[in-house]
Design a protein around this motif. Structure first.
Motif, PDB file in Angstrom:
ATOM      1  N   ARG A 332     -61.009 -42.455  86.100  1.00  0.00           N
ATOM      2  CA  ARG A 332     -61.081 -43.778  85.954  1.00  0.00           C
ATOM      3  C   ARG A 332     -62.207 -44.299  85.030  1.00  0.00           C
ATOM      4  NH1 ARG A 332     -58.553 -46.569  91.463  1.00  0.00           N
ATOM      5  NH2 ARG A 332     -56.568 -45.557  91.032  1.00  0.00           N
ATOM      6  N   SER A 333     -62.348 -45.292  84.127  1.00  0.00           N
ATOM      7  CA  SER A 333     -63.278 -45.860  83.497  1.00  0.00           C
ATOM      8  C   SER A 333     -63.419 -47.385  84.124  1.00  0.00           C
ATOM      9  CB  SER A 333     -62.911 -46.011  81.978  1.00  0.00           C
ATOM     10  OG  SER A 333     -62.972 -44.589  81.606  1.00  0.00           O
ATOM     11  N   ALA A 334     -64.833 -47.625  83.945  1.00  0.00           N
ATOM     12  CA  ALA A 334     -64.931 -49.309  84.235  1.00  0.00           C
ATOM     13  C   ALA A 334     -64.128 -50.216  83.359  1.00  0.00           C
ATOM     14  CB  ALA A 334     -66.431 -49.802  84.291  1.00  0.00           C
ATOM     15  N   PRO A 335     -63.498 -51.083  84.200  1.00  0.00           N
ATOM     16  CA  PRO A 335     -62.555 -52.158  83.280  1.00  0.00           C
ATOM     17  C   PRO A 335     -63.182 -52.668  82.177  1.00  0.00           C
ATOM     18  CG  PRO A 335     -62.831 -53.190  85.500  1.00  0.00           C
ATOM     19  CD  PRO A 335     -63.587 -51.696  85.670  1.00  0.00           C
ATOM     20  N   ALA A 336     -62.516 -53.152  81.039  1.00  0.00           N
ATOM     21  CA  ALA A 336     -63.127 -53.797  80.076  1.00  0.00           C
ATOM     22  C   ALA A 336     -62.908 -55.445  80.430  1.00  0.00           C
ATOM     23  CB  ALA A 336     -62.331 -53.635  78.765  1.00  0.00           C
ATOM     24  N   VAL A 337     -64.068 -56.082  80.481  1.00  0.00           N
ATOM     25  CA  VAL A 337     -63.933 -57.451  80.980  1.00  0.00           C
ATOM     26  C   VAL A 337     -63.988 -58.434  79.574  1.00  0.00           C
ATOM     27  CG1 VAL A 337     -65.321 -59.441  82.100  1.00  0.00           C
ATOM     28  CG2 VAL A 337     -65.272 -56.899  82.919  1.00  0.00           C
ATOM     29  N   THR A 338     -62.945 -59.365  79.610  1.00  0.00           N
ATOM     30  CA  THR A 338     -62.880 -60.214  78.646  1.00  0.00           C
ATOM     31  C   THR A 338     -62.706 -61.650  79.079  1.00  0.00           C
ATOM     32  OG1 THR A 338     -61.217 -58.761  77.233  1.00  0.00           O
ATOM     33  CG2 THR A 338     -61.501 -61.142  76.664  1.00  0.00           C
ATOM     34  N   PRO A 339     -63.669 -62.407  78.786  1.00  0.00           N
ATOM     35  CA  PRO A 339     -63.786 -63.896  79.260  1.00  0.00           C
ATOM     36  C   PRO A 339     -62.575 -64.741  78.581  1.00  0.00           C
ATOM     37  CG  PRO A 339     -65.902 -63.370  78.201  1.00  0.00           C
ATOM     38  CD  PRO A 339     -64.997 -62.136  77.898  1.00  0.00           C
ATOM     39  N   LEU A 340     -61.988 -65.643  79.316  1.00  0.00           N
ATOM     40  CA  LEU A 340     -60.761 -66.283  78.827  1.00  0.00           C
ATOM     41  C   LEU A 340     -61.111 -67.175  77.435  1.00  0.00           C
ATOM     42  CD1 LEU A 340     -59.409 -65.701  81.373  1.00  0.00           C
ATOM     43  CD2 LEU A 340     -58.628 -68.203  81.593  1.00  0.00           C
ATOM     44  N   GLY A 341     -62.481 -67.492  77.130  1.00  0.00           N
ATOM     45  CA  GLY A 341     -62.766 -68.001  76.186  1.00  0.00           C
ATOM     46  C   GLY A 341     -62.510 -67.160  74.780  1.00  0.00           C
ATOM     47  N   ARG A 342     -62.365 -66.025  74.903  1.00  0.00           N
ATOM     48  CA  ARG A 342     -62.255 -65.044  73.686  1.00  0.00           C
ATOM     49  C   ARG A 342     -60.855 -64.690  73.745  1.00  0.00           C
ATOM     50  NH1 ARG A 342     -66.970 -62.574  72.206  1.00  0.00           N
ATOM     51  NH2 ARG A 342     -65.685 -60.668  71.289  1.00  0.00           N
ATOM     52  N   LEU A 343     -59.750 -65.276  74.260  1.00  0.00           N
ATOM     53  CA  LEU A 343     -58.388 -65.198  74.077  1.00  0.00           C
ATOM     54  C   LEU A 343     -57.715 -66.092  72.947  1.00  0.00           C
ATOM     55  CD1 LEU A 343     -57.190 -65.158  77.725  1.00  0.00           C
ATOM     56  CD2 LEU A 343     -57.936 -63.043  76.365  1.00  0.00           C
ATOM     57  N   GLY A 344     -56.865 -65.313  72.413  1.00  0.00           N
ATOM     58  CA  GLY A 344     -56.054 -66.197  71.485  1.00  0.00           C
ATOM     59  C   GLY A 344     -55.484 -67.422  71.875  1.00  0.00           C
ATOM     60  N   ASP A 345     -55.146 -68.463  71.219  1.00  0.00           N
ATOM     61  CA  ASP A 345     -54.309 -69.719  71.542  1.00  0.00           C
ATOM     62  C   ASP A 345     -53.124 -69.281  72.134  1.00  0.00           C
ATOM     63  OD1 ASP A 345     -56.512 -70.937  70.120  1.00  0.00           O
ATOM     64  OD2 ASP A 345     -55.220 -71.810  68.737  1.00  0.00           O
ATOM     65  N   GLY A 346     -52.385 -68.371  71.626  1.00  0.00           N
ATOM     66  CA  GLY A 346     -51.165 -68.087  72.356  1.00  0.00           C
ATOM     67  C   GLY A 346     -51.225 -67.635  73.821  1.00  0.00           C
ATOM     68  N   GLU A 347     -52.398 -66.773  73.812  1.00  0.00           N
ATOM     69  CA  GLU A 347     -52.653 -66.069  75.350  1.00  0.00           C
ATOM     70  C   GLU A 347     -53.002 -67.024  76.222  1.00  0.00           C
ATOM     71  OE1 GLU A 347     -54.454 -61.549  74.537  1.00  0.00           O
ATOM     72  OE2 GLU A 347     -55.511 -62.903  73.538  1.00  0.00           O
ATOM     73  N   LEU A 348     -53.888 -68.128  75.983  1.00  0.00           N
ATOM     74  CA  LEU A 348     -54.247 -69.140  76.671  1.00  0.00           C
ATOM     75  C   LEU A 348     -53.089 -70.072  77.194  1.00  0.00           C
ATOM     76  CD1 LEU A 348     -57.763 -70.156  75.028  1.00  0.00           C
ATOM     77  CD2 LEU A 348     -57.322 -69.031  77.388  1.00  0.00           C
ATOM     78  N   ARG A 349     -52.191 -70.286  76.329  1.00  0.00           N
ATOM     79  CA  ARG A 349     -51.047 -71.297  76.384  1.00  0.00           C
ATOM     80  C   ARG A 349     -50.217 -70.551  77.383  1.00  0.00           C
ATOM     81  NH1 ARG A 349     -49.430 -75.796  73.971  1.00  0.00           N
ATOM     82  NH2 ARG A 349     -47.138 -74.981  74.173  1.00  0.00           N
ATOM     83  N   TYR A 350     -49.950 -69.039  77.187  1.00  0.00           N
ATOM     84  CA  TYR A 350     -49.143 -68.324  77.883  1.00  0.00           C
ATOM     85  C   TYR A 350     -49.544 -68.447  79.504  1.00  0.00           C
ATOM     86  CZ  TYR A 350     -46.801 -64.257  79.931  1.00  0.00           C
ATOM     87  OH  TYR A 350     -46.203 -63.469  80.705  1.00  0.00           O
ATOM     88  N   LEU A 351     -50.970 -68.117  79.624  1.00  0.00           N
ATOM     89  CA  LEU A 351     -51.532 -68.034  81.117  1.00  0.00           C
ATOM     90  C   LEU A 351     -51.110 -69.466  81.582  1.00  0.00           C
ATOM     91  CD1 LEU A 351     -54.728 -66.053  80.413  1.00  0.00           C
ATOM     92  CD2 LEU A 351     -52.909 -65.312  81.767  1.00  0.00           C
ATOM     93  N   ALA A 352     -51.749 -70.651  80.955  1.00  0.00           N
ATOM     94  CA  ALA A 352     -51.526 -71.751  81.507  1.00  0.00           C
ATOM     95  C   ALA A 352     -50.248 -72.253  81.970  1.00  0.00           C
ATOM     96  CB  ALA A 352     -52.133 -73.047  80.384  1.00  0.00           C
ATOM     97  N   LEU A 353     -49.130 -71.960  81.181  1.00  0.00           N
ATOM     98  CA  LEU A 353     -47.817 -72.290  81.403  1.00  0.00           C
ATOM     99  C   LEU A 353     -47.286 -71.527  82.479  1.00  0.00           C
ATOM    100  CD1 LEU A 353     -46.675 -72.736  77.766  1.00  0.00           C
ATOM    101  CD2 LEU A 353     -46.471 -74.754  79.529  1.00  0.00           C
ATOM    102  N   ALA A 354     -47.550 -70.095  82.552  1.00  0.00           N
ATOM    103  CA  ALA A 354     -47.226 -69.051  83.724  1.00  0.00           C
ATOM    104  C   ALA A 354     -47.659 -69.687  84.958  1.00  0.00           C
ATOM    105  CB  ALA A 354     -47.729 -67.800  83.258  1.00  0.00           C
TER     106      ALA A 354
END
Length: 439
Positions: A332-354
């Motif tokens: 196992r490797s350490a997980p890659a960490v991505t702030p929500l601020g770096r996500l695309g518009d579609g990813e953010l809308r998807y997360l919010a609606l879900a």
């Protein structure tokens, strides 16, 4: 919902199922239909006419001609099913020369329970009559001409006679349904920065998404875990967790944990197996081919089946396929960490609606209806431009999630989508599509 004469709609009746999406060419009236629904909801919550219809002039049909007194307006209504039976509300609104309600009718099972009418244009009231069925068949009183009379009945009716109880039951059924509406329009540009801590209720634009995720992570662990699993289907890479961090300045930001060995989200993600409703784990489908790090499922990158746990929670989930061979997992490797601020518009809308679909009214910035038991509360989510910035796999995943959750009747989704997205919707069981271009 009835749009008898509203903007470009005329004599239109639209049954609303668990998931109903309006579609059609630009200008066909998709957004207008949702605007009418939201306006009724605001009136039901006690807002005045000007607040519910800030653009009332645009609601008058273009071809509507003034009557002999120079009056123009529009007519809308809805029917709500429930314990009292099918309760019907019809509303006539005058826009010119002044904005006011000139007629309202509430009926149930063929009986008229409330009527209002404008008797004296010089007064800012309408004459209301409601069913009593006591020694006096009806009760009359003036009501304000800028408020929904149905919403005022629980404050005016004593509930002493059988007729009064019937009126109260019908009015409360209508008002509760109208107040249980949450318009949702995620704005990605406002969702990227850390946000201050607050009451943890998601706002209409979802700009406080990170704050609400902090609340779900601490108070709604199971639903937060399900959201992390759903995120795997709508975000690039292999999402293994969804976490939050409180910064020294008391703001909060959120992160996705990703498996560094994972590949980008495939074009079919979400179409094959996402999306159970309220029970069990939400799985990300066999199209990914990689199980989430930290789950109790057996992980095998590239295996012919995937056993999926709830992402990042350590709990066991439902099997989405039968494992025909198991690969020996790599270190196992350490997980890659991505702030929500770096996500695309579609990813953010998807997360919010879900998040809205998975959590329900308890974490939304809306009227909480304290007088209604939690088990009996319902929610209608209005999402104009539901497909905005979403790609095909994200839309399939979101529609599948909505269909599964809305099937039990506690949540309803009413949205507007473009013609391309309507094709995906027609392929999703449990989703109804209303094509306004073909009316």
């Amino acid at each position: 919902m009835r749009l008898s004469a509203f903007a470009g709609h005329r004599a239109a009746v639209h049954p609303l199922g668990p998931v109903t999406l309006f579609t059609g060419a630009s200008g066909s009236g998709k957004s207008t239909a949702l605007r009418a629904y939201e306006a009724l909801a605001r009136l039901g919550a006690g807002e005045d006419l000007a607040a519910a219809f800030p653009d009332a002039d645009a609601c008058v049909p273009e071809r509507a001609r003034p009557d002999a007194q120079g009056r123009r307006g529009f007519r809308i209504g809805c029917t709500v099913d429930g314990p009292a039976g099918p309760v019907r509300l019809d509303l006539a609104v005058q826009v010119e020369p002044s904005l006011r309600i000139v007629g309202e009718r509430l009926t149930c099972r063929g009986r008229t329970l409330l009527t209002t009418a404008l008797r004296d244009p010089g007064r800012s009231t309408v004459q209301a009559e409601w069913h009593t069925a006591g020694t006096t068949p009806v009760t009359r009183a003036p009501f304000p001409d800028d408020l929904l009379g149905t919403a005022l009945l629980p404050l005016r009716v004593a509930g002493k006679t059988k007729g009064q109880l019937e009126v109260l039951a019908a009015a409360e059924q209508m008002v509760v349904a109208l107040r249980s509406v949450f318009p949702c329009d995620p704005q990605p540009r406002r969702m990227r920065a850390p946000v201050p801590m607050g009451e943890g209720r998601l706002r209409r634009g979802c700009d406080n998404l990170a704050e609400v995720l902090h609340r779900t992570a601490t108070e709604c662990v199971r639903r937060h875990a399900r959201l992390a699993a759903v995120a795997d289907a709508g975000c690039a890479g292999v999402v293994t967790g969804l976490r939050v961090e409180v910064l020294p300045d008391a703001t909060v930001r959120a992160f996705l944990d990703r498996d560094p060995r994972g590949s980008a989200r495939s074009a079919g993600a979400g179409a094959a197996g996402i999306l159970s409703g309220r029970s069990g784990g939400v799985v990300s489908g066999a199209t990914k081919g990689v199980a989430s790090t930290g789950t109790s499922g057996v992980a095998g990158a590239g295996t012919s089946g995937v056993v999926s746990g709830v992402a990042g929670t350590g709990t066991s989930g439902a099997a989405s396929g039968v494992v025909s061979r198991v690969a020996i997992p790599a270190p196992r490797s350490a997980p890659a960490v991505t702030p929500l601020g770096r996500l695309g518009d579609g990813e953010l809308r998807y997360l919010a609606l879900a998040l809205v679909l998975l959590t329900g009214p308890g974490v939304l910035a809306m009227d909480q209806l304290a007088e209604v038991p939690a088990a009996m509360r319902t929610l209608t989510v209005l999402a104009d431009g539901l497909d905005g910035s979403l790609d095909g796999p994200q839309l399939r995943a979101l529609l599948g999630l909505a269909a599964g959750i809305c099937a039990d009747g506690h949540i309803r989704l009413v949205g507007a989508v473009g013609e391309a997205a309507a094709g995906y919707a027609r392929e999703t069981p449990g989703v109804s599509v209303v094509d306004l271009g073909r009316e």
